[in-house]
Each structure stands twice: as C-alpha cells, then as structure tokens.
Design an enzyme around this catalytic site. Structure first.
Site, PDB file in Angstrom:
ATOM      1  N   HIS A   1      -7.241   4.455   4.314  1.00 16.16           N
ATOM      2  CA  HIS A   1      -5.957   4.297   3.620  1.00 16.16           C
ATOM      3  C   HIS A   1      -5.094   5.565   3.678  1.00 16.16           C
ATOM      4  O   HIS A   1      -4.519   5.994   2.681  1.00 16.16           O
ATOM      5  CB  HIS A   1      -6.197   3.886   2.168  1.00 16.16           C
ATOM      6  CG  HIS A   1      -6.825   2.530   2.010  1.00 16.16           C
ATOM      7  ND1 HIS A   1      -6.653   1.515   2.910  1.00 16.16           N
ATOM      8  CD2 HIS A   1      -7.636   2.011   1.033  1.00 16.16           C
ATOM      9  CE1 HIS A   1      -7.329   0.443   2.493  1.00 16.16           C
ATOM     10  NE2 HIS A   1      -7.929   0.714   1.374  1.00 16.16           N
TER      11      HIS A   1
ATOM     12  N   HIS B   1      -1.888  -2.934  -1.822  1.00 18.15           N
ATOM     13  CA  HIS B   1      -3.273  -3.048  -2.308  1.00 18.15           C
ATOM     14  C   HIS B   1      -3.335  -3.615  -3.729  1.00 18.15           C
ATOM     15  O   HIS B   1      -3.999  -3.056  -4.602  1.00 18.15           O
ATOM     16  CB  HIS B   1      -3.934  -1.670  -2.242  1.00 18.15           C
ATOM     17  CG  HIS B   1      -5.400  -1.691  -1.981  1.00 18.15           C
ATOM     18  ND1 HIS B   1      -6.304  -2.306  -2.830  1.00 18.15           N
ATOM     19  CD2 HIS B   1      -6.143  -1.176  -0.978  1.00 18.15           C
ATOM     20  CE1 HIS B   1      -7.529  -2.144  -2.355  1.00 18.15           C
ATOM     21  NE2 HIS B   1      -7.456  -1.459  -1.216  1.00 18.15           N
ATOM     22  N   VAL B   2      -2.655  -4.744  -3.929  1.00 20.58           N
ATOM     23  CA  VAL B   2      -2.739  -5.417  -5.240  1.00 20.58           C
ATOM     24  C   VAL B   2      -4.131  -6.031  -5.399  1.00 20.58           C
ATOM     25  O   VAL B   2      -4.666  -6.617  -4.463  1.00 20.58           O
ATOM     26  CB  VAL B   2      -1.643  -6.501  -5.365  1.00 20.58           C
ATOM     27  CG1 VAL B   2      -1.874  -7.376  -6.592  1.00 20.58           C
ATOM     28  CG2 VAL B   2      -0.269  -5.852  -5.437  1.00 20.58           C
TER      29      VAL B   2
ATOM     30  N   GLU C   1      -4.983  -7.970   1.932  1.00 27.77           N
ATOM     31  CA  GLU C   1      -4.093  -6.960   2.503  1.00 27.77           C
ATOM     32  C   GLU C   1      -3.672  -7.388   3.900  1.00 27.77           C
ATOM     33  O   GLU C   1      -4.478  -7.390   4.815  1.00 27.77           O
ATOM     34  CB  GLU C   1      -4.821  -5.612   2.545  1.00 27.77           C
ATOM     35  CG  GLU C   1      -5.365  -5.166   1.201  1.00 27.77           C
ATOM     36  CD  GLU C   1      -6.553  -4.211   1.318  1.00 27.77           C
ATOM     37  OE1 GLU C   1      -6.429  -3.181   1.997  1.00 27.77           O
ATOM     38  OE2 GLU C   1      -7.624  -4.508   0.755  1.00 27.77           O
TER      39      GLU C   1
END
Ligand code: GLA
Length: 382
Positions: free
Chosen positions: A136, A210-211, A348
């Site tokens: 990330h 990135h929920v 995602e």
C-alpha cells in the site's frame, strides 16, 4: 419486502418526513455545498478536517487525513440508518493504529515483491513495510498524508476533490506524482470515486480505496453471513508472503468461486493452502470483463438481515477481496465496539498486486504526458 432507495425517500415524503432527514434529494436540488468541521490536530499542529456530504439517501464523512471515509451511512429496508464502514472517532487512532480504515491507497495498492522493480532498465527500491515486501505504497503511503480538499456541487451531484502531490523519490517511487481523487455522491445516493494522476518521470501507479464494509453496521459482528457475488472466473494465487505466483487460476472447485452468490463464510474454513497463507481471503480476483472504458458492475454484497446491498462497478481489471483477517480485537471503533477478525471486508478495485514484476499482468506503468484514470462506483439499495 425489497425497497430501493427512491422508495424509502418517497415513503418518507408520504409520511410527511422531510427528505433532508433521509437523504439529499432536497440538497441536490438546493445544491448545498459539503460542509467541513475540525476533526483534530496532528502532533505538529496541522489541522485535520472532516467533511460531511449527503445526497440521494447516502451520508458520507471524509477526513482530509488520507482521504479517509470515516463514516458512510445508508438505510436498511425500513429506512434505518447505520454506519457501514469501520473507522475511529479520533485522529490519534488514525495516525497510530489504523489498518487503512477507509483510506485512499497509493502510490501502489497492495504488494510489490521485496519492494523492488525495474523500469526502463533502472532498478528501484521502495519502502518495505510488510515483511520483505512493500504494501500500500510503503511506510508512509497516501493514507498517511493530509490532502487538500475542496467541496463542490455540480447539477444534482455533491462531492469533494482531493489533491495530493507525492514528490520524486517519495517511498522510493520515481517521478513527482500529482494525484487527484474526486468523491461524488449522486442524486441516487451512489458514491463514485474518480482517480487521476500524472507524473514527470516514468513510474508505476495503482490507486484504490480501503473501506472496510459491514452492511449490518460497523461493530455489529462478523460479515460471514453477508452474501457476495464476484464476476470473475479466475484469481491470482499467492505465495506465503501474499505475492502472486503469476498464475491466473480458475476459481471453479475452489473456495474462491463467487460466480454465484454465496455467503462470505461458506468456505472460509475449508482446509486450503491459499486460505492458510491469507489467514482467510486476501486475494485478487481477475475480473472477467477485463479493463473497460467505463465502469461495469462486477460485485454485489448483501447483508440479508438488513437488506442493505452494495453493488460495485469499475473500469479496473482486478478486485482485492480481503476478509478482515488481521483485525484482532485490539482496536475500538467509531461506535465504541471492539473490532475482531472478520468484522468487515474490503473490496478494493485495482490492478493486480505486484504487476511491476509480473510481465503477464496488465501494465501499471505511467509515463510523462499520460494521465492515469480509474473509476469505481458504489451503489446502495435495501
Ligand atoms: C490489504 C492487504 C491485506 C492487509 C490489509 C490491511 O487488503 O491485501 O493483506 O494488508 O490490506 O491490513
């Protein structure tokens, strides 16, 4: 009974309840601009703001820190609102502890093996922050910066434009990358994300969001009963460090087969090497539609208890589905509950992990003069 968003609002109108209490149809017509308030301060005094948006029955709260979706509220089949996204109620926890809750991810969503890649004959070493790999965007990715945020209204839409400029060499990536992300709430209550980026040197880029979803409400328990369907016949198996082996394997006959709706928990305890590596599901699905000019519907998530349903459309070729495996009961969320393993899942939309080292995967290279573009639309109903 199945109700869609417009039925809920129409029902409220019939019952004499102001539409503004349920959603933003009134706001859309009135074009009310998103509002901001102080959320907290970083250790160095930098102010972090929280923006509130509402339209078409969806309520969104977004932080200038990492573009974080701090809260996303949608109604159930009876019009009852819940926040369906994991998060914190304070900036300190976002800075110190967050596993990317609600955040914008960049420059590269998911892993790059050993944090290394070669582009145009030059080798680059990225920040390594996940064992030997880069995850990330490295130790200080896009989720750990304050973005410039502006609110807008446009026709019946309301939204935010977020800007962040990543300097040449940041986290080891070549080129100054100018990122622009637009969050739009449409009059139907859809949450649309448009990503854009430009660079002044050849680089790689893969932006995502990135929920952590729990459609029964954050802090309400596990998502194993959620029903999921993904339009993908193949996925990318990984090694023990969650780096794709390069194979595009068939989902048929594996726990990764979500071509027909099944619950998230149905096969999550099947003895399977891939599930052992991920401590559950933490894999990239190869979307059957491939890269498309426009967003196409690729996944549906539904909580049967509330009826809340999320449909995702994207132009991207991949979907990382992560079943919240590393939530371990050490974080207290927005509503005051402890988050445990499987209390949420992430979907995602993105290019495949480790694409810079995988010649057979679609390219994530961005060159000067080009514009990186990616769009994902989240639609809600109940
Ligand atoms: C992604 C990764 C996971 C994990 C989470 C955050 O989904 O694929 O392995 O890092 O982010 O914990």
């Amino acid at each position: 009974m199945e109700l869609n968003r417009r039925t809920v609002i129409a029902g409220a109108a019939a019952a004499g309840i102001a539409a503004t209490t349920l959603g933003g149809t009134a706001h859309a017509a009135g074009g009310r601009k998103p509002a901001k308030e102080l959320f907290g301060k970083l250790a160095d005094g930098t102010k972090v703001y929280r923006w509130s948006l509402e339209n078409g029955g969806t309520r969104l709260k977004v932080l200038s820190w990492g573009g974080v979706v701090q809260s996303l509220e949608i109604p159930d089949r009876h019009g009852r609102y819940k926040n369906v996204s994991l998060g914190f109620d304070n900036i300190e926890d976002y800075v110190a502890k967050t596993p990317y809750f609600g955040a914008l991810i960049g420059r590269y969503g998911n892993r790059i093996a050993k944090g290394q890649f070669t582009l145009d004959g030059k080798s680059y070493q990225l920040s390594v922050n996940d064992g030997v790999n880069s995850l990330h965007g490295g130790a200080k990715g896009f989720d750990k910066h304050v973005w410039d945020v502006e609110g807008f209204t446009s026709g019946s839409d309301v939204g935010l434009v977020l800007h962040y400029t990543s300097v040449d060499g940041e986290m080891g990536y070549p080129g100054t990358l100018k990122a622009k992300v637009t969050y739009t709430l449409t009059r139907h209550g859809d949450w649309r994300i448009d990503y854009e980026a430009t660079t002044d040197k050849a680089t790689v880029v893969n932006l995502t969001s990135h929920v952590y979803w729990n459609l029964a409400g954050e802090g309400s328990g596990s998502i194993y009963d959620h029903e999921l369907k993904i339009a993908a016949s193949r996925y990318t198996p990984v090694d023990s460090g969650l780096i794709p082996t390069g194979e595009l394997a068939k989902v048929a006959g594996t726990p990764f087969d979500f071509r027909h709706t099944k619950t998230v928990g149905a096969d999550i305890r099947v003895a399977n090497q891939q599930l052992l590596y991920g401590k559950g599901i933490d894999h990239n699905w190869v979307l059957d539609k491939g890269i498309t000019a426009k967003p196409e519907h690729i996944a549906t998530l539904r909580d049967p208890s509330s009826g809340r349903t999320l449909k995702i459309a994207t132009d991207q070729p991949g979907l990382q589905f992560y079943s919240g495996n590393f939530l371990d009961g050490t974080l207290v969320g927005t509503g005051g509950h402890i988050y445990r393993q499987g209390d949420a899942l992430c979907l995602e939309t993105q290019h495949f992990p480790d694409s810079p080292n995988q010649p057979k995967f679609p390219s994530t290279v961005l060159r000067p003069g080009e514009t990186y573009r990616s769009t994902t639309v989240h639609s809600f109903s109940a």
